[in-house]
Design a protein around this motif. Structure first.
Motif, PDB file in Angstrom:
ATOM      1  N   LYS A 100      41.516  39.070  48.321  1.00 15.00           N
ATOM      2  CA  LYS A 100      40.045  38.604  48.485  1.00 15.00           C
ATOM      3  C   LYS A 100      39.657  38.166  49.907  1.00 15.00           C
ATOM      4  N   ASN A 146      38.566  41.710  51.188  1.00  8.77           N
ATOM      5  CA  ASN A 146      37.347  41.954  50.827  1.00  8.77           C
ATOM      6  C   ASN A 146      36.324  41.179  51.390  1.00  8.77           C
ATOM      7  N   TYR A 159      34.401  44.126  46.950  1.00 10.25           N
ATOM      8  CA  TYR A 159      34.036  43.745  45.606  1.00 10.25           C
ATOM      9  C   TYR A 159      35.493  43.921  44.865  1.00 10.25           C
ATOM     10  N   TYR A 200      38.077  43.424  42.371  1.00  8.72           N
ATOM     11  CA  TYR A 200      37.957  43.476  40.968  1.00  8.72           C
ATOM     12  C   TYR A 200      39.457  43.759  40.431  1.00  8.72           C
ATOM     13  N   ARG A 244      28.835  43.985  40.245  1.00  8.48           N
ATOM     14  CA  ARG A 244      30.206  43.809  40.384  1.00  8.48           C
ATOM     15  C   ARG A 244      30.584  42.630  40.874  1.00  8.48           C
ATOM     16  N   ASN A 245      29.627  41.640  41.436  1.00  4.99           N
ATOM     17  CA  ASN A 245      29.785  40.318  41.567  1.00  4.99           C
ATOM     18  C   ASN A 245      30.150  39.578  40.111  1.00  4.99           C
ATOM     19  N   ASN A 278      33.517  40.195  39.187  1.00  5.15           N
ATOM     20  CA  ASN A 278      34.418  39.641  39.885  1.00  5.15           C
ATOM     21  C   ASN A 278      34.417  38.110  39.277  1.00  5.15           C
TER      22      ASN A 278
END
Length: 195
Positions: free
Chosen positions: A49, A52, A69, A71, A90-91, A94
């Motif tokens: 994280k 990223n 992103y 995931y 993508r968010n 996530n």
């Protein structure tokens, strides 16, 4: 947020290619798939994280659409090639908001390789492996050189849960109309014998 240059282990005057290379190297090292059934899994996920976020920050600073992103599918799959059109999808993935991700994908005006890939990710998270397989295969067919799509497709293939059309056809052909008629005749005889 920590110093993104320090997180990625690069100098402040690193080129875009150096940033991407550092991100890829760290993503491989801390990828959650490497830590399945490992007590360090949570630590690796946190590190991923952080990586990223650092990558996203530096790419935005350089005026580029970021693509990390991070995931997780099962153990984890870090995004590496995001277009700005699907950043919100993508968010949402996530954040584990699959309903929002599906709504955004349904409203998307484009059905390109990335759209198929993201549909595959959502389907796999929901446990709909036949759909995940189909969408992932479409993404790979549309962009065979995309490592993110190929990696995810291979992950599905290796999981042993993918849709297998040959096995499905064989399963369907085990029962034909003669079997159904025979079963109905036996059921009818049983019911008539009960009177």
């Amino acid at each position: 947020m920590s110093d993104p240059y320090q997180v990625l282990g690069i100098s402040r005057n690193a080129t875009e290619e150096e940033i991407k290379r550092a991100y890829r190297d760290l993503a491989r090292k801390y990828h959650p798939d490497n830590y399945q059934d490992n007590p360090l899994a949570d630590l690796a996920q946190e590190k991923m994280k952080e990586i990223n976020e650092a990558y996203d920050f530096l790419m935005k600073k350089n005026g580029q659409a970021s693509g990390s992103y991070g995931y997780q599918t099962g153990g984890g799959q870090a995004y590496q090639n995001a277009s700005s059109a699907f950043v919100n999808v993508r968010n949402a993935i996530n954040a584990n908001n699959l309903q929002l991700a599906e709504q955004l994908l349904a409203g998307a005006g484009v059905r390109n390789a990335e759209w198929n890939f993201l549909m595959a990710v959502v389907a796999s998270r929901k446990g709909w492996m036949d759909e995940a397989y189909r969408y992932a295969q479409n993404a790979v067919n549309m962009e065979p050189g995309n490592m993110e799509y190929s990696s995810f497709y291979n992950q599905l293939m290796q999981s042993g849960q993918q849709y297998n059309p040959v096995a499905y056809q064989n399963q369907k052909s085990d029962c034909d109309s003669c079997d159904i008629c025979s079963a109905l005749c036996i059921a009818n005889m049983c019911c008539n014998g009960c009177r």
